[in-house]
Scaffold this motif. Structure first.
Motif, PDB file in Angstrom:
ATOM      1  N   ASP A  61      45.791  39.569  41.840  1.00 14.06           N
ATOM      2  CA  ASP A  61      45.789  40.518  40.743  1.00 14.06           C
ATOM      3  C   ASP A  61      44.417  41.196  40.626  1.00 14.06           C
ATOM      4  OD1 ASP A  61      47.230  41.404  38.196  1.00 14.06           O
ATOM      5  OD2 ASP A  61      45.235  40.807  37.521  1.00 14.06           O
ATOM      6  N   VAL A  62      44.440  42.521  40.404  1.00 15.55           N
ATOM      7  CA  VAL A  62      43.216  43.324  40.331  1.00 15.55           C
ATOM      8  C   VAL A  62      42.249  42.761  39.272  1.00 15.55           C
ATOM      9  CG1 VAL A  62      42.351  45.651  39.841  1.00 15.55           C
ATOM     10  CG2 VAL A  62      44.503  45.365  41.044  1.00 15.55           C
ATOM     11  N   THR A  63      42.810  42.393  38.111  1.00 16.43           N
ATOM     12  CA  THR A  63      41.966  41.883  37.022  1.00 16.43           C
ATOM     13  C   THR A  63      41.303  40.563  37.411  1.00 16.43           C
ATOM     14  OG1 THR A  63      43.500  42.923  35.502  1.00 16.43           O
ATOM     15  CG2 THR A  63      41.973  41.373  34.548  1.00 16.43           C
ATOM     16  N   SER A  64      42.045  39.695  38.100  1.00 15.00           N
ATOM     17  CA  SER A  64      41.468  38.403  38.534  1.00 15.00           C
ATOM     18  C   SER A  64      40.317  38.634  39.500  1.00 15.00           C
ATOM     19  CB  SER A  64      42.523  37.541  39.228  1.00 15.00           C
ATOM     20  OG  SER A  64      43.698  37.497  38.466  1.00 15.00           O
ATOM     21  N   VAL A  65      40.493  39.606  40.414  1.00 14.99           N
ATOM     22  CA  VAL A  65      39.436  39.913  41.394  1.00 14.99           C
ATOM     23  C   VAL A  65      38.178  40.393  40.658  1.00 14.99           C
ATOM     24  CG1 VAL A  65      38.788  41.472  43.280  1.00 14.99           C
ATOM     25  CG2 VAL A  65      41.073  40.467  43.250  1.00 14.99           C
ATOM     26  N   ALA A  66      38.373  41.293  39.684  1.00 22.83           N
ATOM     27  CA  ALA A  66      37.230  41.848  38.947  1.00 22.83           C
ATOM     28  C   ALA A  66      36.509  40.750  38.155  1.00 22.83           C
ATOM     29  CB  ALA A  66      37.696  42.962  38.017  1.00 22.83           C
ATOM     30  N   LEU A  67      37.292  39.884  37.533  1.00 28.05           N
ATOM     31  CA  LEU A  67      36.708  38.805  36.718  1.00 28.05           C
ATOM     32  C   LEU A  67      35.913  37.840  37.602  1.00 28.05           C
ATOM     33  CD1 LEU A  67      36.616  37.934  33.787  1.00 28.05           C
ATOM     34  CD2 LEU A  67      38.646  36.552  34.145  1.00 28.05           C
ATOM     35  N   ALA A  68      36.490  37.526  38.764  1.00 29.95           N
ATOM     36  CA  ALA A  68      35.789  36.642  39.712  1.00 29.95           C
ATOM     37  C   ALA A  68      34.467  37.277  40.140  1.00 29.95           C
ATOM     38  CB  ALA A  68      36.671  36.386  40.928  1.00 29.95           C
ATOM     39  N   GLY A  69      34.507  38.593  40.397  1.00 32.91           N
ATOM     40  CA  GLY A  69      33.295  39.320  40.801  1.00 32.91           C
ATOM     41  C   GLY A  69      32.238  39.293  39.706  1.00 32.91           C
ATOM     42  N   ALA A  70      32.665  39.463  38.445  1.00 34.42           N
ATOM     43  CA  ALA A  70      31.725  39.486  37.317  1.00 34.42           C
ATOM     44  C   ALA A  70      31.031  38.132  37.171  1.00 34.42           C
ATOM     45  CB  ALA A  70      32.468  39.847  36.031  1.00 34.42           C
ATOM     46  N   VAL A  71      31.803  37.053  37.290  1.00 37.56           N
ATOM     47  CA  VAL A  71      31.225  35.712  37.152  1.00 37.56           C
ATOM     48  C   VAL A  71      30.284  35.432  38.335  1.00 37.56           C
ATOM     49  CG1 VAL A  71      31.742  33.240  37.083  1.00 37.56           C
ATOM     50  CG2 VAL A  71      33.165  34.853  35.793  1.00 37.56           C
ATOM     51  N   LEU A  72      30.722  35.831  39.539  1.00 34.69           N
ATOM     52  CA  LEU A  72      29.930  35.575  40.745  1.00 34.69           C
ATOM     53  C   LEU A  72      28.581  36.304  40.690  1.00 34.69           C
ATOM     54  CD1 LEU A  72      29.737  34.310  43.589  1.00 34.69           C
ATOM     55  CD2 LEU A  72      30.899  36.337  44.487  1.00 34.69           C
TER      56      LEU A  72
END
Length: 431
Positions: free
Chosen positions: A247-258
């Motif tokens: 999911d696009v949102t999951s990818v973005a959230l993972a990127g933000a935390v990383l």
């Protein structure tokens, strides 16, 4: 709860937003809270049905990634390179930004593209001493037009793609790319004609630009490599959605935390969180509740049923009414709930003996995506661009935008009418 009280709240808030009498964040939140207080829906329904947390989280995550990346000088570097590539020509930059916005929005969420391009845009307009407004307006228009062309470009297209099994990624490209490209070309010409006199760059600014070393903006010890790597990974994750099914949102959230984990030593996470555009996020929450009230009161379903009655199942009339009806309504109401209400209505047409439903689906997609250009409230990316501009103390006035948005939307819908007629209706009638 009386539907008319709900409608009154909705209309009042819209008037406040259009006239800009109140701060837009407060107006939208006040409207959302009013819907709760008058009992339009329960707080559970507000939190779990009407507020689109996926969109809010995607926005929040991209804000964090962009905030950190912008501290490394990467956006300034890109801006200078772009400006040098077109020799500091104001109109050429407008065209380049239109194409970047449109092509980007076709393959990534247009909200993401807005977040990435606006910081570059402001750097450029400062260096060349250009007014940012024409570029911001063009970016709003190009994001929506570009998002029309593909399955993943705009949320309504994703919803239609899920509802109609044979509408693959390629089907969207084959059917919607040609008309989107034509509308983009017409829009660029119109905007260039409107603003050509104020997009002139002085010779001394062009000279200054030639002397700038773009690389000097890159701050390597500010976590440049880590930030760009995370941004690249996130964009790759978005593009590989058809393959990875992440999911696009999951990818973005993972990127933000990383990005925050990797650069914690350089940027204090609390400082970064303070820089998030909270106002824009709360504005969206209020707007989702406002539209939720209208949906709960049955207005959106009612409109969909009226479209049905009006056309009595005639293919040509139905396609045009869906195209124009959706286009004009999407300028005022967020197109996502409207498309959600229209999908079951179009599916019902099959029971009336309609065989080939494709012309109706394509009309719905074109109307919903292109209608977003009508007003600043028409689509999520419009509001994000307005929010980012206000952060730089540039105000995009609601009614000023209307003077450009409405004519462009009407021209777009007229082009689509001709396109739908020749591509779908004539072959359909010929059967």
């Amino acid at each position: 709860m009386s539907p008319f009280i709900i409608l009154a709240v909705f209309v009042t808030v819209y008037i406040l937003l259009i006239t800009e009498k109140w701060n837009r964040i407060l107006a939208s939140l006040a409207g959302g809270v009013a819907m709760l207080l008058i009992g339009a829906f329960s707080i559970e329904k507000a939190l779990f049905t009407y507020i689109d947390w996926k969109t809010i989280t995607l926005l929040f995550s991209m804000m964090l990634i962009v905030t950190v990346t912008s501290k490394t000088g990467f956006f300034e570097f890109l801006a200078i390179r772009l400006a040098q590539a077109v020799n500091g020509n104001g109109l050429a930059l407008l065209v380049v930004f239109s194409l970047l916005s449109a092509v980007g929005s076709a393959f990534l969420a247009n909200v993401t593209i807005a977040m990435l391009l606006v910081p570059i845009l402001f750097t450029l307009t400062k260096v060349l001493d250009l007014p940012p407004l024409p570029y911001l307006v063009m970016m709003i228009l190009a994001c929506n037009i570009g998002g029309t062309a593909t399955l993943i470009g705009d949320p309504p297209n994703m919803m239609i793609g899920q509802a109609v099994k044979h509408f693959t990624f390629n089907a969207f490209l084959q059917n919607l790319l040609p008309v989107s490209a034509l509308i983009l070309l017409i829009t660029i010409i119109i905007i260039c004609l409107i603003y050509k006199d104020i997009l002139i760059v002085r010779e001394d600014k062009k000279l200054l630009l030639r002397g700038i070393e773009a690389k000097s903006y890159l701050k390597r010890n500010n976590g440049l490599t880590a930030a760009i790597s995370v941004l690249g990974l996130v964009l790759a994750g978005f593009s590989l959605h058809p393959v990875l099914h992440l999911d696009v949102t999951s990818v973005a959230l993972a990127g933000a935390v990383l990005i925050m984990l990797l650069l914690e030593k350089i940027y204090d996470p609390e400082e970064i969180l303070r820089e998030v555009e909270w106002g824009t996020l709360f504005f969206f929450i209020g707007l989702f509740l406002l539209v939720g009230g209208i949906e709960e009161a049955g207005f959106i379903d009612e409109i969909a049923r009226e479209i049905m009655k009006l056309t009595e199942g005639d293919m040509k009339t139905t396609a045009f009414v869906i195209l124009w009806g959706t286009g004009l309504l999407s300028a005022v109401v967020d197109n996502i709930p409207f498309v959600a209400a229209m999908i079951p209505v179009i599916e019902e047409f099959q029971e009336f003996g309609m065989v080939d439903m494709d012309p109706l689906w394509w009309s719905l997609a074109l109307g919903a995506c292109l209608g977003g250009n009508g007003t600043l409230l028409g689509s999520s990316s419009n509001l994000v661009i307005v929010g980012l501009a206000s952060k730089e103390s540039v105000k995009i006035k609601f009614y000023h935008y209307l003077l450009i948005g409405i004519p462009i939307t009407l021209i777009s819908l007229a082009v689509c009418t001709v396109y739908v007629y020749f591509k779908y209706i004539i072959p359909f009638v010929g059967h």
